[in-house]
Scaffold this motif. Structure first.
Motif, short mmCIF file in Angstrom:
data_model
loop_
_atom_site.label_atom_id
_atom_site.label_comp_id
_atom_site.label_asym_id
_atom_site.label_seq_id
_atom_site.Cartn_x
_atom_site.Cartn_y
_atom_site.Cartn_z
N TYR A 209 24.71 31.90 -55.87
CA TYR A 209 25.45 30.82 -55.23
C TYR A 209 25.26 29.51 -55.99
O TYR A 209 26.23 28.78 -56.24
CB TYR A 209 24.97 30.65 -53.78
CG TYR A 209 25.69 29.55 -53.04
CD1 TYR A 209 27.00 29.72 -52.61
CD2 TYR A 209 25.05 28.34 -52.77
CE1 TYR A 209 27.67 28.70 -51.94
CE2 TYR A 209 25.71 27.32 -52.10
CZ TYR A 209 27.02 27.51 -51.69
OH TYR A 209 27.68 26.51 -51.01
N ALA A 210 24.03 29.22 -56.38
CA ALA A 210 23.74 27.96 -57.07
C ALA A 210 24.44 27.89 -58.43
O ALA A 210 24.83 26.81 -58.88
CB ALA A 210 22.23 27.80 -57.25
N LEU A 219 23.75 22.63 -46.48
CA LEU A 219 22.89 23.81 -46.44
C LEU A 219 22.21 23.88 -45.08
O LEU A 219 21.42 23.00 -44.73
CB LEU A 219 21.85 23.72 -47.56
CG LEU A 219 20.93 24.92 -47.75
CD1 LEU A 219 21.72 26.12 -48.23
CD2 LEU A 219 19.84 24.55 -48.77
N VAL A 220 22.47 24.93 -44.31
CA VAL A 220 22.03 25.00 -42.92
C VAL A 220 20.85 25.94 -42.79
O VAL A 220 20.92 27.12 -43.20
CB VAL A 220 23.18 25.47 -42.00
CG1 VAL A 220 22.75 25.35 -40.53
CG2 VAL A 220 24.44 24.66 -42.25
N MET A 221 19.74 25.43 -42.21
CA MET A 221 18.52 26.20 -41.99
C MET A 221 18.33 26.42 -40.49
O MET A 221 18.50 25.49 -39.70
CB MET A 221 17.30 25.45 -42.53
CG MET A 221 17.46 24.85 -43.91
SD MET A 221 17.60 26.10 -45.20
CE MET A 221 16.08 26.99 -44.96
N SER A 255 9.44 26.09 -46.34
CA SER A 255 9.38 26.60 -47.71
C SER A 255 10.76 27.04 -48.18
O SER A 255 11.15 26.78 -49.33
CB SER A 255 8.41 27.78 -47.78
OG SER A 255 7.10 27.41 -47.41
N ALA A 256 11.51 27.68 -47.29
CA ALA A 256 12.86 28.11 -47.64
C ALA A 256 13.75 26.90 -47.93
O ALA A 256 14.58 26.92 -48.86
CB ALA A 256 13.45 28.94 -46.50
N ALA A 260 15.67 26.34 -51.47
CA ALA A 260 17.13 26.25 -51.46
C ALA A 260 17.62 24.89 -51.96
O ALA A 260 18.59 24.82 -52.73
CB ALA A 260 17.65 26.51 -50.05
N VAL A 261 16.97 23.81 -51.55
CA VAL A 261 17.38 22.48 -52.02
C VAL A 261 17.16 22.38 -53.53
O VAL A 261 18.01 21.85 -54.26
CB VAL A 261 16.60 21.38 -51.27
CG1 VAL A 261 16.84 20.01 -51.94
CG2 VAL A 261 17.03 21.32 -49.81
#
Length: 266
Positions: A209-210, A219-221, A255-256, A260-261
């Motif tokens: 994706y990146a 980006l939804v956590m 951590s995720a 992801a960021v």
């Protein structure tokens, strides 16, 4: 600053700092009173740099020189207490030497936060203030432009969240959003693709994706136990997952968020 020695932990002038270990009381007292608690000189320094206004400061005698430098001539009451009074008042040893009751700034409108942002972290219903603070620290340190928190997400300005974030909750633009149907429309109107981080068979690996990421990403956590809600997944344009090894299916949410960021900002 005005130095005011206080020898009685039950003195009403200290009510802003009382029972900080009681989470239920804190939920009522701090937000409803328009306050949050900033703990440690570093955190207070960052709050002041962000333009936040202290209502009072609580400290012990040995930290007064540091407080004077921090406040830099501001007319703020400084309550000076002994270690024993501080412990009785707050329920814990105030190792960092100083706390401040800060007036909560008014949250900006969502459109204001999104206007100049390209990488936005959205925290849905995350309850643990440690995770919230760590996610903000990741957002600040790894280059997210803003953070959005849902109606049932914990408060980024709770004392523990602020402390864990090392005061970065003051430097990253953030606001609290409404329900997904309306928010998704606003995100799309500002050109954002909504990428939901979740374990699903059709999820795209984060590195893939990146590598082909769009210009603007929200980006939804999801929450610690349940993950993302059905409503969040329903409005997502893409579902993304972090490839794992060692028989581990996922990371802690903070951590995720960091992983992801980092991926979408590099």
């Amino acid at each position: 600053m005005r130095l005011l020695p206080v020898t009685d932990a039950h003195d009403h002038v200290l009510d802003d700092y009382r029972s900080l270990t009681d989470a239920a009381l804190r939920r009522v007292q701090e937000p409803a009173g328009g306050l949050y608690i900033a703990e440690s000189a570093k955190v207070i320094e960052r709050a002041l740099a962000a333009g936040h206004v202290p209502r009072s400061v609580l400290t012990q005698q040995r930290w007064l020189d540091d407080i004077a430098a921090l406040l830099d001539g501001r007319d703020v009451p400084v309550y000076v207490v002994s270690d024993a009074v501080a412990h009785e008042l707050t329920g814990f040893a105030v190792h960092r030497g100083v706390m401040a009751a800060m007036r909560r700034p008014e949250l900006p409108a969502l459109t204001t936060v999104l206007e100049n942002a390209r990488r936005v972290l959205v925290l849905e219903d995350i309850a643990d203030p440690t995770n919230i603070g760590a996610a903000f620290r990741a957002a600040a340190g790894l280059g997210a432009d803003a953070v959005l928190v849902t109606p049932r997400c914990g408060d980024p300005l709770y004392r523990r969240s602020v402390r864990v974030s090392m005061g970065t909750v003051f430097q990253v633009p953030w606001t609290r959003i409404g329900e997904w149907a309306d928010v998704a429309h606003q995100l799309h109107a500002h050109g954002f693709e909504i990428a939901a981080l979740a374990l699903r068979d059709d999820a795209v690996p984060l590195d893939h994706y990146a590598a082909a990421r769009p210009d603007r990403i929200a980006l939804v956590m999801g929450s610690e136990g349940e993950g993302l809600s059905a409503d969040a997944l329903a409005v997502a344009d893409r579902v993304v997952t972090i490839p794992m090894a060692g028989g581990v299916d996922s990371l802690n949410v903070a951590s995720a968020a960091a992983v992801a960021v980092w991926a979408i900002t590099r």
